[in-house]
Motif scaffolding. Sequence first.
Motif, PDB file in Angstrom:
ATOM      1  N   GLN A 320       0.838  -1.209   0.000  1.00  0.00           N
ATOM      2  CA  GLN A 320       0.000   0.000   0.000  1.00  0.00           C
ATOM      3  C   GLN A 320       0.872   1.258   0.000  1.00  0.00           C
ATOM      4  OE1 GLN A 320      -3.303  -0.737  -0.534  1.00  0.00           O
ATOM      5  NE2 GLN A 320      -2.257  -2.718  -0.530  1.00  0.00           N
ATOM      6  N   MET A 321       2.009   1.202   0.660  1.00  0.00           N
ATOM      7  CA  MET A 321       2.943   2.336   0.613  1.00  0.00           C
ATOM      8  C   MET A 321       3.363   2.618  -0.828  1.00  0.00           C
ATOM      9  SD  MET A 321       5.446   1.665   3.873  1.00  0.00           S
ATOM     10  CE  MET A 321       4.873   1.853   5.560  1.00  0.00           C
ATOM     11  N   LYS A 322       3.615   1.547  -1.574  1.00  0.00           N
ATOM     12  CA  LYS A 322       3.964   1.704  -2.996  1.00  0.00           C
ATOM     13  C   LYS A 322       2.764   2.208  -3.793  1.00  0.00           C
ATOM     14  CE  LYS A 322       7.648  -1.728  -3.594  1.00  0.00           C
ATOM     15  NZ  LYS A 322       8.069  -2.906  -4.381  1.00  0.00           N
ATOM     16  N   ARG A 323       1.618   1.601  -3.566  1.00  0.00           N
ATOM     17  CA  ARG A 323       0.432   1.943  -4.349  1.00  0.00           C
ATOM     18  C   ARG A 323       0.115   3.428  -4.274  1.00  0.00           C
ATOM     19  NH1 ARG A 323      -5.743  -0.557  -3.507  1.00  0.00           N
ATOM     20  NH2 ARG A 323      -6.665   0.511  -5.341  1.00  0.00           N
ATOM     21  N   TRP A 324       0.297   4.014  -3.090  1.00  0.00           N
ATOM     22  CA  TRP A 324      -0.090   5.404  -2.881  1.00  0.00           C
ATOM     23  C   TRP A 324       1.098   6.357  -2.899  1.00  0.00           C
ATOM     24  CZ3 TRP A 324      -4.728   5.410  -4.284  1.00  0.00           C
ATOM     25  CH2 TRP A 324      -5.570   4.355  -3.981  1.00  0.00           C
ATOM     26  N   GLY A 325       2.205   5.888  -3.470  1.00  0.00           N
ATOM     27  CA  GLY A 325       3.318   6.783  -3.764  1.00  0.00           C
ATOM     28  C   GLY A 325       4.134   7.233  -2.568  1.00  0.00           C
ATOM     29  N   GLN A 326       4.068   6.482  -1.459  1.00  0.00           N
ATOM     30  CA  GLN A 326       4.860   6.866  -0.288  1.00  0.00           C
ATOM     31  C   GLN A 326       6.308   6.401  -0.394  1.00  0.00           C
ATOM     32  OE1 GLN A 326       2.314   5.054   2.734  1.00  0.00           O
ATOM     33  NE2 GLN A 326       1.473   7.050   3.279  1.00  0.00           N
ATOM     34  N   VAL A 327       6.548   5.369  -1.217  1.00  0.00           N
ATOM     35  CA  VAL A 327       7.906   4.873  -1.468  1.00  0.00           C
ATOM     36  C   VAL A 327       8.038   4.611  -2.962  1.00  0.00           C
ATOM     37  CG1 VAL A 327       8.211   3.818   0.807  1.00  0.00           C
ATOM     38  CG2 VAL A 327       7.253   2.464  -1.054  1.00  0.00           C
ATOM     39  N   PRO A 328       9.243   4.675  -3.509  1.00  0.00           N
ATOM     40  CA  PRO A 328       9.434   4.392  -4.927  1.00  0.00           C
ATOM     41  C   PRO A 328       8.986   2.969  -5.273  1.00  0.00           C
ATOM     42  CG  PRO A 328      11.381   5.461  -4.017  1.00  0.00           C
ATOM     43  CD  PRO A 328      10.497   5.132  -2.862  1.00  0.00           C
ATOM     44  N   ALA A 329       8.462   2.807  -6.478  1.00  0.00           N
ATOM     45  CA  ALA A 329       7.916   1.513  -6.907  1.00  0.00           C
ATOM     46  C   ALA A 329       8.966   0.414  -6.943  1.00  0.00           C
ATOM     47  CB  ALA A 329       7.259   1.661  -8.276  1.00  0.00           C
ATOM     48  N   ASN A 330      10.250   0.776  -7.086  1.00  0.00           N
ATOM     49  CA  ASN A 330      11.295  -0.249  -7.179  1.00  0.00           C
ATOM     50  C   ASN A 330      11.899  -0.625  -5.825  1.00  0.00           C
ATOM     51  OD1 ASN A 330      12.700   2.067  -6.650  1.00  0.00           O
ATOM     52  ND2 ASN A 330      14.140   1.887  -8.355  1.00  0.00           N
ATOM     53  N   THR A 331      11.342  -0.111  -4.716  1.00  0.00           N
ATOM     54  CA  THR A 331      11.839  -0.452  -3.385  1.00  0.00           C
ATOM     55  C   THR A 331      11.556  -1.924  -3.078  1.00  0.00           C
ATOM     56  OG1 THR A 331      11.289   1.790  -2.661  1.00  0.00           O
ATOM     57  CG2 THR A 331      11.769   0.172  -0.932  1.00  0.00           C
ATOM     58  N   ASP A 332      12.571  -2.658  -2.624  1.00  0.00           N
ATOM     59  CA  ASP A 332      12.375  -4.067  -2.232  1.00  0.00           C
ATOM     60  C   ASP A 332      11.877  -4.088  -0.789  1.00  0.00           C
ATOM     61  OD1 ASP A 332      12.357  -6.750  -1.707  1.00  0.00           O
ATOM     62  OD2 ASP A 332      14.434  -7.128  -2.294  1.00  0.00           O
ATOM     63  N   LEU A 333      10.575  -3.899  -0.627  1.00  0.00           N
ATOM     64  CA  LEU A 333      10.017  -3.799   0.716  1.00  0.00           C
ATOM     65  C   LEU A 333      10.025  -5.123   1.452  1.00  0.00           C
ATOM     66  CD1 LEU A 333       7.140  -1.222   0.305  1.00  0.00           C
ATOM     67  CD2 LEU A 333       9.152  -1.022   1.730  1.00  0.00           C
ATOM     68  N   ASN A 334       9.943  -6.228   0.738  1.00  0.00           N
ATOM     69  CA  ASN A 334       9.979  -7.516   1.430  1.00  0.00           C
ATOM     70  C   ASN A 334      11.310  -7.731   2.143  1.00  0.00           C
ATOM     71  OD1 ASN A 334       7.382  -8.057   0.697  1.00  0.00           O
ATOM     72  ND2 ASN A 334       7.856  -9.679  -0.759  1.00  0.00           N
ATOM     73  N   GLN A 335      12.379  -7.199   1.581  1.00  0.00           N
ATOM     74  CA  GLN A 335      13.684  -7.294   2.243  1.00  0.00           C
ATOM     75  C   GLN A 335      13.688  -6.466   3.526  1.00  0.00           C
ATOM     76  OE1 GLN A 335      16.219  -9.279   1.567  1.00  0.00           O
ATOM     77  NE2 GLN A 335      17.292  -8.466   3.357  1.00  0.00           N
ATOM     78  N   VAL A 336      13.094  -5.284   3.463  1.00  0.00           N
ATOM     79  CA  VAL A 336      12.988  -4.431   4.652  1.00  0.00           C
ATOM     80  C   VAL A 336      12.116  -5.111   5.712  1.00  0.00           C
ATOM     81  CG1 VAL A 336      12.129  -2.204   5.515  1.00  0.00           C
ATOM     82  CG2 VAL A 336      13.312  -2.324   3.301  1.00  0.00           C
ATOM     83  N   ILE A 337      11.033  -5.703   5.268  1.00  0.00           N
ATOM     84  CA  ILE A 337      10.092  -6.349   6.193  1.00  0.00           C
ATOM     85  C   ILE A 337      10.758  -7.505   6.931  1.00  0.00           C
ATOM     86  CG2 ILE A 337       8.054  -7.852   6.161  1.00  0.00           C
ATOM     87  CD1 ILE A 337       7.023  -5.659   4.025  1.00  0.00           C
ATOM     88  N   ARG A 338      11.613  -8.230   6.265  1.00  0.00           N
ATOM     89  CA  ARG A 338      12.333  -9.322   6.937  1.00  0.00           C
ATOM     90  C   ARG A 338      13.205  -8.800   8.080  1.00  0.00           C
ATOM     91  NH1 ARG A 338      12.993 -10.985   1.502  1.00  0.00           N
ATOM     92  NH2 ARG A 338      11.915 -12.933   1.026  1.00  0.00           N
ATOM     93  N   GLN A 339      13.691  -7.581   7.955  1.00  0.00           N
ATOM     94  CA  GLN A 339      14.529  -6.996   9.006  1.00  0.00           C
ATOM     95  C   GLN A 339      13.688  -6.450  10.157  1.00  0.00           C
ATOM     96  OE1 GLN A 339      16.477  -3.946   6.754  1.00  0.00           O
ATOM     97  NE2 GLN A 339      17.866  -5.346   5.698  1.00  0.00           N
ATOM     98  N   VAL A 340      12.469  -6.026   9.847  1.00  0.00           N
ATOM     99  CA  VAL A 340      11.635  -5.328  10.829  1.00  0.00           C
ATOM    100  C   VAL A 340      10.712  -6.284  11.586  1.00  0.00           C
ATOM    101  CG1 VAL A 340       9.850  -3.568  11.125  1.00  0.00           C
ATOM    102  CG2 VAL A 340      11.734  -3.179   9.519  1.00  0.00           C
TER     103      VAL A 340
END
Length: 393
Positions: A320-340
């Motif tokens: 949803q962060m990507k969908r609504w333009g809060q982060v760039p579309a090419n951000t690997d959020l799953n990698q961040v989520i594994r850390q968090v």
Amino acid sequence: MGNKVRLGFVPLVDCAIPVVARAMGFADQENIELELVREMSWAAIRDKLSYGVYEAAHLLAGIPIAARLGLGGVPVQHLVVPMALGRGGNAITVSTRLYQRMLEADPVAMHGPRGLSARALKKVIDEDRASGRPVMSFATVFPFSSHNYELRYWMAAAGIDPDKDVNIGVIAPQRMFDSLRNGWVDGYCVGEPWNQRAVFHGDGVIVALKDDIWSRSPEKVLGVRQDWVDSNPDTVSALVRALVRAAEWADEPGNRAELAQMLSEESNVGAPYDVLKASLDGRPVLRPGEAPIEVPDRHVFYRYTATFPWLSQASWVGAQMKRWGQVPANTDLNQVIRQVYRPDLYRAAVKGLDVAVPAHDWRVEGTNGADDRAFVGPDSFLDNSVFDPDLAR
């Protein structure tokens, strides 16, 4: 003296788990001296946790992800999530005036599935545009909140562009009711008791519940700093155990009246007992003066793996962060989520307890539990879509 843990919370029904952990002795049994501090905004809690004022906090599911990405005007903070703090509780409430307009514009949509009620709002928006009226204002509690994403999902499913067709602002949860009552906003998405309070006072109508948008969706989490986890692993495990046991207590129907009384205290939520009990009993009143409806899973604290920090649910938040333009579309959020999000910390803490732990940390969301051995309960989206985290990279 036990290990002292200061935990910040916002006055909402879903602060119940830490409140119960302290009041019912679950923290004491884990040798934790739990101090709860009531805060009025999510930004204040995030900042005080980040800078060491608190050891732990009741947080929106998206805040630790956003903090790790440096979003929201703060430097990168290494917050981690060892557990979730239940599911449910949100709703979308509109003013009684807007409700009447929606009812007149599309009575079929307003008497159908609640998740589709935004179709009526779309017609009202179109009427206003044709008449040259100003756009309506809605509020959520924080940019990186499930409330923001649920409100947008509900609107977008009906063809409303949340960034162009309405104004969406941020208001602290406990100020939502007054903002609606005074006409400063036309509607909002917030957690309880602030929807039910508007209905009880005759100023608002609930047009969609969280379950109508996405059942069993993520809500609040326990947030801690990575450095505190590294320095105090045993205390972190003890805190998780205390909170999981508190969640189990809070989920017992026979304890809900006592829980409503507990939360009604000014130092906790401070809302009227009858408002809290209506929500906790799963018998919310949607329209002023009407009989309650039956929604048994309005608040789920323990069942359906409600304390497990699912990576796939965090991935949906990231999507949803990507969908609504809060982060760039090419951000690997799953990698961040594994850390968090840290299900490993959860598993270690509850090992040996009779707690249902899923076989995997990721699942395809929206399949009503069909793809995981752990029973997650019905978890359908209002548009009957599914969310596959592998496709959300």
